[in-house]
Every structure is written in structure tokens, then in C-alpha cells.
Design a protein around this motif. Structure first.
Motif, PDB file in Angstrom:
ATOM      1  N   PHE A 298       0.871  -1.187   0.000  1.00 23.45           N
ATOM      2  CA  PHE A 298       0.000   0.000   0.000  1.00 23.45           C
ATOM      3  C   PHE A 298       0.903   1.229   0.000  1.00 23.45           C
ATOM      4  O   PHE A 298       2.042   1.155   0.501  1.00 23.45           O
ATOM      5  CB  PHE A 298      -0.914  -0.015   1.225  1.00 23.45           C
ATOM      6  CG  PHE A 298      -1.830  -1.223   1.222  1.00 23.45           C
ATOM      7  CD1 PHE A 298      -3.115  -1.133   0.719  1.00 23.45           C
ATOM      8  CD2 PHE A 298      -1.379  -2.473   1.680  1.00 23.45           C
ATOM      9  CE1 PHE A 298      -3.944  -2.245   0.685  1.00 23.45           C
ATOM     10  CE2 PHE A 298      -2.213  -3.591   1.639  1.00 23.45           C
ATOM     11  CZ  PHE A 298      -3.493  -3.480   1.140  1.00 23.45           C
ATOM     12  N   ALA A 299       0.433   2.303  -0.566  1.00 25.04           N
ATOM     13  CA  ALA A 299       1.298   3.484  -0.651  1.00 25.04           C
ATOM     14  C   ALA A 299       0.490   4.762  -0.445  1.00 25.04           C
ATOM     15  O   ALA A 299      -0.664   4.844  -0.863  1.00 25.04           O
ATOM     16  CB  ALA A 299       1.999   3.521  -2.009  1.00 25.04           C
ATOM     17  N   GLY A 300       1.093   5.753   0.231  1.00 28.18           N
ATOM     18  CA  GLY A 300       0.369   7.004   0.470  1.00 28.18           C
ATOM     19  C   GLY A 300       1.282   8.092   0.982  1.00 28.18           C
ATOM     20  O   GLY A 300       2.514   8.001   0.856  1.00 28.18           O
TER      21      GLY A 300
ATOM     22  N   HIS B 253      -3.605   9.386   5.481  1.00 31.64           N
ATOM     23  CA  HIS B 253      -3.188   8.236   4.668  1.00 31.64           C
ATOM     24  C   HIS B 253      -2.612   7.131   5.543  1.00 31.64           C
ATOM     25  O   HIS B 253      -2.845   5.949   5.295  1.00 31.64           O
ATOM     26  CB  HIS B 253      -2.159   8.684   3.625  1.00 31.64           C
ATOM     27  CG  HIS B 253      -2.791   9.342   2.430  1.00 31.64           C
ATOM     28  ND1 HIS B 253      -2.086   9.768   1.342  1.00 31.64           N
ATOM     29  CD2 HIS B 253      -4.072   9.654   2.154  1.00 31.64           C
ATOM     30  CE1 HIS B 253      -2.896  10.311   0.449  1.00 31.64           C
ATOM     31  NE2 HIS B 253      -4.121  10.260   0.936  1.00 31.64           N
ATOM     32  N   GLY B 254      -1.850   7.527   6.553  1.00 33.50           N
ATOM     33  CA  GLY B 254      -1.296   6.528   7.457  1.00 33.50           C
ATOM     34  C   GLY B 254      -2.400   5.712   8.112  1.00 33.50           C
ATOM     35  O   GLY B 254      -2.309   4.488   8.239  1.00 33.50           O
ATOM     36  N   LYS B 255      -3.450   6.408   8.500  1.00 37.18           N
ATOM     37  CA  LYS B 255      -4.579   5.703   9.146  1.00 37.18           C
ATOM     38  C   LYS B 255      -5.325   4.822   8.142  1.00 37.18           C
ATOM     39  O   LYS B 255      -5.729   3.701   8.458  1.00 37.18           O
ATOM     40  CB  LYS B 255      -5.545   6.727   9.775  1.00 37.18           C
ATOM     41  CG  LYS B 255      -4.904   7.507  10.917  1.00 37.18           C
ATOM     42  CD  LYS B 255      -5.831   8.551  11.465  1.00 37.18           C
ATOM     43  CE  LYS B 255      -6.573   8.019  12.679  1.00 37.18           C
ATOM     44  NZ  LYS B 255      -7.329   9.034  13.383  1.00 37.18           N
ATOM     45  N   ILE B 256      -5.513   5.373   6.929  1.00 33.62           N
ATOM     46  CA  ILE B 256      -6.239   4.611   5.901  1.00 33.62           C
ATOM     47  C   ILE B 256      -5.433   3.360   5.523  1.00 33.62           C
ATOM     48  O   ILE B 256      -5.985   2.255   5.420  1.00 33.62           O
ATOM     49  CB  ILE B 256      -6.516   5.494   4.653  1.00 33.62           C
ATOM     50  CG1 ILE B 256      -7.509   6.601   5.000  1.00 33.62           C
ATOM     51  CG2 ILE B 256      -7.015   4.649   3.478  1.00 33.62           C
ATOM     52  CD1 ILE B 256      -7.665   7.674   3.935  1.00 33.62           C
ATOM     53  N   ALA B 257      -4.120   3.535   5.359  1.00 32.31           N
ATOM     54  CA  ALA B 257      -3.279   2.399   4.988  1.00 32.31           C
ATOM     55  C   ALA B 257      -3.316   1.342   6.088  1.00 32.31           C
ATOM     56  O   ALA B 257      -3.398   0.137   5.806  1.00 32.31           O
ATOM     57  CB  ALA B 257      -1.848   2.873   4.744  1.00 32.31           C
TER      58      ALA B 257
END
Lengths: 66, 778
Positions: free
Chosen positions: B239-241, B259-263
Motif C-alpha cells: 500500500f502506498a500514500g 493516509h497513514g490511518k487509511i493504509a
């Protein structure tokens, strides 16, 4: 109150004072035995205003929301 | 109500939607809650709300790019709230800033985080808390990524150090000086990490790497192809963000954290074989549907700190926090005493109604709420989602009646009163004398006939004069009390009787005297030619005002709630008043926004306390006398001391003093008025021999006792029944103290008790009371 009832309320037909006796009250399919003043001879039941507006009213409301 | 309908209705109410700022924040910080805490100078509570959503509050309080600003409602008035400045105040004014972490039991999966910037570290913290074994690879000698490039005065290094202390409280493995990519020079390749670890989060920021070097599929723009919702790449476990995805021109610290939370969520789902895409609509920034009325909000410039380098003082922070509107909807609650009374809002109420009808055993707590609504429809009118609580309550009442769960006391009296009006005592239907048919029939309604029988008589005579081809008369009740009470069968029965009588008269045009009857007729018989007396009068002209017309009055019109959508009718009222020469003023909430007088939906019977609040609130909206055109509106306002006229009081003026202040007739008198109106008309207009009043018992009732009887809704006819029974059978008690008698009688469901003394000219009533519990015997 109780003494007042005994002393001042009499059954008009039988002309005698009331005494506590067993009575069944019913509401919305529920029945409960209670002790109320009634004529010891003809059984006519007396419900004082305080009882009707107090405890009886509370019981009615509670049963209606069941 | 089915679950599906419940959900739909709940969605109509937007009160629980987050404010725009929270929805626009990619991690959904409770800005409203935080600002409310600052208003109370509770910085600790404020910072906890920030910490709940952001693992690095001291850092973000200095560098957030504030997407919330764009969605701030205040922006439509002046300037958005200085959210980041307030966050800084929270952080700076809280001595303790501790996040309680309860790590979950260790899991046997390992995750690699490549890049220890805000995004990678957020993912590491989130996954570490969930019990995953997290290994961080960072190319530089320190964690933090690009925030290390921010100057000290903007982001003090102490803030970074304090925030990163959390990294020591979660079991994380941090490898510094490790460059990862798939380039041939790389010490550690992404392919290798991907093969060794269960999942990978790639968050290397804006380093100058050729995207080709990662060996991942690219998008059309040449960057790594990343799923916008899940942050998945072409390799299932990678996964990337963060800035790697956002690009150097769109860097956003708060989005990187998001993004960290979503990833972390995606990796957790991936490792549990759960759907990556299901129910993720509310992750990241979205647009809130919350409605907030900003009418009347005074512009107020954003507070500028005296020393911009130091930020807000506590006084400045509180002042700025107080600019916040603390956005919420509550449009309906603001205008309705009933909705306000139960301390919540329709979304909650809808759920309570649903739960109430699902109870098999136990107390139906929502009965009171369901039965108190006046069904006036104002909530729907002001609701951005057009939710109508009245419809929901009325439907719930119908279900309660069907299931036998409607508390008998709520509507019993009103329904018996209605039955009086549909009985022979009042119901009556005739062609105009001398006519074999009717082109028109006048239906004055039961309440106008009870409040102002003399006006009904005058109006009928006037209509007969003006409309020359036969005006019939129908006395009765439109059945609305049954409809309001949820008594569908009784309502149908009543409607059927009205329809039968109307057909017997040759289905003429109907003129109603009561706005509620009008609304019922219009709804029940769409093909019926029905008109309100007010639009009729507007067309045919008013009765002659005589030699002494009323002096011009200054009046405010209170529209009846049942005419909410009857613009033409409401217009007629104003025109008639103008013709009569009175000065008309409008209430703030009139026409389609009119408020109920407290009688609608039988509110007055179900919950007198709320009904009185409604009357009081409405009465206070103008000091001028009210002009109503519904008998119940008039009597309700007058009952609580508000000077009120019925329009017929002005059309048929009498010599009576203080018409506007006069209280309406009591319950017994209302029934007597109806019965007498019928007898009078029968005798005087049709020359028929009317039934005589059957009662030969005269009651003597003092003002005090009369008031008690009204409050307890005990009618004279009930008292007469008790006394007649007692005198006939001798079944009574004697009170030796005052020589009065006490007797009871149960004509139907209620037992009435009366204390009385026979007098020469009748019976003096000392007291009366009632109960519903039945005495079954000994």
C-alpha cells in the motif's frame, strides 16, 4: 385518614360505619387484591379522593405503559 | 415501521451529521467539541479530542494545513475559525498530554513501513496498537521525514521529541539509514521486503526517485498507481500514500496522517481477508450534510493574536472560540416546544418510536412522546430533509391502537366528546326549508358550534340569503379526533356517515366553517367540491356590518396549523380583515410556517404541560390581540390569558364586552351549546319539534368546583349520572361530618365519584373525582 373514614363515613343503606375488607381491583387485564373500606354488610366499596388521585392514578399510568 | 423505513427517516434528520470542519478534516478531528472545550477554558478536554484522532498533536498543532477552513460555516459570514491557532492553544495550555494506549495482544503478522515521515509513523502507531509486529525502514538518520526541514520557530524540536515519545510506548522496530527501492543500487529491495513481510506501507515522501524503480504498476500520469480509497497498489500486499501519493505540489501534513490511518485500516483488512472497499465512504475528507442556519449571526472578525510569534493568549483563544457557531441543525427543535420538551431531536425520536413499537414485555417509555405531538407539520416545513415527526407519531398511534397498547386515558375524553357530536344529540342534516335539493351545504363543525353557536346560526342564515339555490346544513364532527388518536376504524366509520349524509343531500358543494374540517374533507374526498367559509366570504361579500360597526382594531393573524399549505385561504383572511377596516400585522412564523395553538393532534389531552408551553410561546410573539379563524385556536389562547378574536366575532359583532378576553366555554357547556344549537335551528329554521332536554336534575356548581371538573374533564352529564344512580338505588355513603353524600357510577370505562348535598332546587356539588381501576367486588 383511615380513622376519619371509619368515624365519619357510613353506608347510607345499612347505616353502619365502614370497615377494611378485601376488594379486587382490575385494569387492562390485571387484577390485584387490596384492602379498602367497604360496608361490612352490603359490601359497597368506598374509594376516597386521595386514593383515586394518588396511588390508583399511579398504578393506572404504570399499567397503561406496559 | 420497518427497519428500512426507520433508516430512511433517520437519514432525513441531519442533526447527527458532523460539522463541515470535521467532515473536511481528513482525520475528522472533533473541532466543534474542541472549540466548545476552549470556550469553557478546558484545554485539557480540547487537546484530548485532538489526540483522539491525531497521534502527533504537538506537531500538527503547529503545521496543519487546515482543510477544515474551507468548510467552516463562519466563512459565509466573515472569516473561518482559526482552528489551528486554537489547537496550538490547547496543546500549549495543557500540562499533561497523555494518550492511553491499550495495545492488543500480539499478532503473528509482520508489517514493513518504508519511510518514517508523518504518514509512515501514523501507520506504524496504528498497526502497532493493533498488535502487529511493525518494522520501520528509514533512509535518514532520524525519524520524522520532511518535518525536520521546518524551521524551529514554526515547529519547535521539543514538540517533535514530545510527540515521538509515543514511538517508545508501542513495540516498533526502527531501522535507520536503510534505503529501500527496487533499483539495482538498493541495499534492501521492495520485492524482497514484500516477499518477507505480510504487508508493506510505502510512504517515502517526495524523494526524487523514478517511480519505475519501485517495480509497481504506474498510472497514466507516470506515478505509482494507487487506489484512492484503499491506497492499494498493483502488488496486493503493498500500500502506498502520504506525500509520495500527494506529490510535492499538494503536500498536506494532515492528509499524510490520514493516509497513514487509511493504509493501516487497509492492511488490517487485507490481513484478515476482509473487503478492502466496503463501508469506507466516511474515511478521509467528505462533505457533511449538516444544515446550520446562519440567519441573524452578526459578523465578527477573526481574533488576531497580539504577538503572532507566540500565538493566542488564553483570553484571545476563548474570544476566538466564542466566534464558533458550534454548528448544528435543530431547526425543528427551535420552533417546536414539543420537540424541545423531550431534550433530543427527530433522529433520536424516530429510533425511540421504532423501539417503542418493538417492545413485547416491558415499559413503553416513548408513549408519552408519541402521544404529545400536535401533528402540525411545522417540523417538516423547516427541516432541510423534510422529516415530519407528526406522520411518524400518528402512524405509531395507529399501531398502538391496533395492538391494544394505546393508554386509554390519553384520548378517551376527546373521543367521547367526538361521539357526542356524531350522535343524535348534535348530528343533523337537512335541505334548506322550502328546497327539495341543495346546491351547497354548510358544515360548521363541532368546535365552532360549541364555542360560538350564535355565529353558526348567523352564518347559516347569511349563506341562505346570499346563495339562492338551496343551502343545506350538516351538523356533526369531521372525525379528526379519531384520526389524530390513531383510531382508524372509528375515523372510517365517522367519514362514512358524513359521506352518506352528503350523498343523501345530493352531493352538493360543501362549505366548512372550521379549517380543520376543511383539511379533512379535502384529504378524504378529493373529488368533493369543498371550500372554506373564508374564501367563500371573500367572494360573495361580507354580511352588512350594521349601523355601529366595530372600531378598527390592530390585530396579528394566527394561522391555523391545518391551513399550513392553504395560501388562498390565508389570503382571504387578510382580505376580509382589510375589508372590515382592521389593521393587520404578521407574526414572524405565519402562513406555511405557522405554529399550532396546542390543540392539534389532541395535544391538549395528551400533554397539557407542553400544550400550555406552546400557547404561552405563541402568545408572547406579539403584544397585539390575536386574530384566529379556528374556534379551538381562539379558545386555547384565551384560556391562557391571550386576548384573541375569532374572525366571526368581527363579522358578526355583538354588544358583548371583552369578546377577545372572554374564556371559551368549558367541556360541559360545549356539549350543551352543540345540543342547544341543533334544537334551536330545528325549531326556528325548520319548525320541527325538537327533542326536549331530558335532564331533570339541576346541579349547583361553584366556580371552584367548576374549575376542578374542567381540569379532571368530568362533565355535568357524568355527575348527573352518578347522582341519579345514587338517588335511585340508595347506594351511597354519608359523610357524617357535613351531612353530604358520596356516590359513584361507572357509565363506561371511568368510575366517577361525586360528593353532593340535595338542596331544594337541585343538588349542590361539593367535589368530584374519577379513576379507571375497576372495583371487581370482594
Amino acid at each position: 385518614m383511615d380513622k376519619q373514614v371509619q368515624n365519619i363515613i357510613i353506608c347510607n343503606t345499612c347505616d353502619i360505619p365502614l370497615a377494611l375488607g378485601k376488594v379486587t381491583l382490575a385494569y387492562l387485564g390485571n387484577e390485584f387484591p387490596v384492602e379498602l373500606y367497604k360496608c361490612p354488610q352490603c359490601g359497597l366499596v368506598y374509594i376516597p379522593e386521595e386514593l383515586a388521585k394518588g396511588k390508583m392514578d399511579q398504578v393506572e399510568k404504570a399499567l397503561e405503559d406496559k | 415501521m420497518e427497519q428500512k423505513v426507520l433508516k430512511e427517516r433517520e437519514q432525513q434528520c441531519v442533526q447527527e451529521q458532523p460539522p463541515g470542519c470535521t467532515a473536511a478534516c481528513p482525520v475528522h478531528v472533533d473541532v466543534r467539541g474542541m472549540v466548545a472545550a476552549i470556550q469553557k477554558e478546558d484545554y485539557k478536554a480540547g487537546v484530548q479530542l485532538l489526540y483522539k484522532m491525531v497521534p502527533f498533536p504537538r506537531i500538527i498543532s503547529r503545521i496543519c494545513d487546515q482543510p477544515c477552513q474551507q468548510a467552516c460555516k463562519r466563512q459565509e459570514i466573515d472569516e473561518s475559525i482559526a482552528v489551528n491557532e486554537l489547537e496550538k492553544s490547547c496543546v500549549d495550555n495543557s500540562n499533561e498530554l497523555i494518550l492511553n494506549i491499550t495495545p492488543m495482544p500480539p499478532k503473528d503478522k509482520t508489517i514493513a513501513i518504508i519511510g518514517a515521515g508523518l504518514s509512515g509513523l501514523t501507520a506504524a502507531v496504528e498497526l502497532g496498537k493493533k498488535g502487529y509486529h511493525v518494522v520501520i525502514f528509514e533512509a535518514k538518520k532520524l525519524v520524522g521525514g520532511s518535518i525536520r526541514n521546518i524551521p524551529e520557530h514554526q515547529l519547535p524540536r521539543q514538540n517533535i521529541a514530545d510527540d515521538f515519545a509515543i514511538l517508545k510506548r508501542i513495540p516498533l522496530e526502527i531501522n535507520l539509514h536503510v534505503i529501500v527501492n527496487n533499483h539495482k543500487d538498493a541495499r534492501t529491495s521492495l520485492d524482497h521486503i514484500s516477499a518477507t513481510f505480510d504487508a508493506v506501507y510505502l510512504a517515502t515522501g517526495c524523494i526524487e526517485t523514478n517511480p519505475h524503480d519501485w517495480g509497481l504498476a504506474l498510472d497514466v500520469g507516470g506515478g505509482i498507481a494507487i487506489h484512492p480509497v484503499t491506497l492499494a497498489t498493483s502488488v496486493p500486499n503493498i500500500f502506498a500514500g502520504g506525500s509520495l501519493y500527494l506529490g510535492p505540489d499538494h503536500k498536506s501534513p494532515i492528509t499524510s496522517i490520514s493516509h497513514g490511518k487509511i493504509a493501516a485500516n487497509s492492511i488490517d483488512r487485507f490481513l484478515q481477508n476482509a473487503s478492502l472497499t466496503a463501508s469506507r465512504e466516511k474515511e478521509g475528507a467528505f462533505t457533511s450534510l449538516l444544515y446550520t442556519n446562519i440567519a441573524g449571526v452578526e459578523p465578527q472578525r477573526r481574533v488576531r493574536s497580539a504577538d503572532p510569534n507566540k500565538g493566542y493568549t488564553t483570553e484571545e483563544a476563548v474570544k476566538e472560540a466564542k466566534r464558533c457557531l458550534l454548528c448544528e441543525c435543530l431547526e425543528c427543535v427551535k420552533v417546536c416546544e414539543y420537540l424541545a420538551h423531550f431534550h433530543a431531536y427527530p433522529k433520536r425520536y424516530v429510533r425511540e418510536v421504532y423501539n417503542n413499537s418493538s417492545i413485547v414485555m416491558g415499559v413503553h417509555h416513548a408513549n408519552k412522546m408519541i402521544n404529545a405531538c400536535n401533528l402540525c407539520g411545522l417540523c417538516e416545513q423547516v427541516c432541510p430533509g423534510n422529516l415530519n415527526m407528526g406522520e411518524i407519531c400518528q402512524e405509531a398511534r395507529r399501531i398502538m391502537v391496533k395492538k391494544g397498547k394505546m393508554p386509554p386515558r390519553v384520548h378517551d375524553f376527546a373521543l367521547r366528546d367526538m361521539q357526542f357530536s356524531t350522535s343524535e344529540k348534535f348530528a343533523f342534516s337537512r335541505h334548506q326549508p322550502g328546497f327539495a335539493s341543495s346546491s351547497t351545504v354548510f358544515f360548521p363543525g363541532c368546535q365552532l358550534s360549541a364555542s360560538s353557536p350564535e355565529h353558526v346560526k348567523s352564518m347559516y342564515q347569511f349563506l341562505c340569503k346570499k346563495i339562492t339555490d338551496g343551502v343545506g346544513l350538516m351538523l356533526g364532527c369531521c372525525g379528526v379526533p379519531a384520526d389524530w388518536a390513531g383510531q382508524e376504524n372509528l375515523f372510517k366509520e365517522t367519514s362514512k356517515a358524513i359521506e352518506d349524509n352528503w350523498r343523501k343531500l345530493g352531493s352538493p358543494r360543501v362549505i366548512t366553517g372550521c379549517p380543520t374540517c376543511y383539511s379533512v374533507f379535502k384529504r378524504e374526498w378529493p373529488s368533493m367540491d369543498v371550500e372554506s367559509i373564508w374564501t367563500v366570504l371573500d367572494k360573495i361579500g361580507l354580511p352588512d356590518q350594521g349601523e355601529e360597526p366595530l372600531a378598527p382594531l390592530k390585530l396579528v393573524v394566527h394561522d391555523a396549523c391545518t391551513t399550513r399549505h392553504e395560501a388562498a385561504l390565508q389570503q382571504s383572511i387578510r382580505k376580509i380583515l382589510h375589508t372590515l377596516g382592521h389593521q393587520v400585522e404578521e407574526l414572524e412564523n405565519s402562513n406555511e410556517f405557522t405554529e399550532c395553538c396546542g390543540y392539534g393532534g389532541l395535544m391538549l389531552f395528551a400533554n397539557k404541560e407542553i400544550a400550555h408551553k406552546m400557547i404561552k410561546k405563541r402568545s408572547q410573539q406579539s403584544e397585539n390581540d390575536f386574530l384566529t379563524y379556528c374556534a379551538m385556536c381562539r379558545d386555547n389562547f384565551a384560556s391562557q390569558g391571550k386576548q384573541s378574536y375569532h374572525l366571526l366575532d368581527l363579522i358578526f359583532p355583538t354588544r358583548q364586552q371583552d369578546v377577545a378576553g372572554k374564556k371559551g366555554p368549558g367541556y360541559s357547556e360545549r356539549q350543551e351549546n352543540r345540543a342547544r344549537l341543533k334544537r334551536t335551528l330545528q325549531k326556528e329554521v325548520w319548525g320541527e319539534l325538537a327533542d326536549k332536554e331530558q335532564c331533570n336534575v339541576t346541579l349547583i356548581i361553584s366556580e371552584n368546583v367548576r374549575q376542578t371538573l374542567e381540569e379532571l374533564m368530568i362533565l355535568d352529564s357524568d355527575i348527573i349520572a352518578v347522582i341519579s344512580q345514587a338517588e335511585h338505588t340508595g347506594n351511597k355513603f354519608k359523610n357524617m361530618e357535613n351531612n353530604s353524600y358520596i356516590a359513584s357510577f361507572k357509565p363506561a370505562s371511568v368510575t366517577y365519584w361525586v360528593e353532593y348535598s340535595p338542596q331544594e332546587d337541585g343538588f349542590l356539588v361539593h367535589n368530584a373525582y374519577s379513576h379507571r381501576l375497576e372495583i371487581k367486588g370482594s
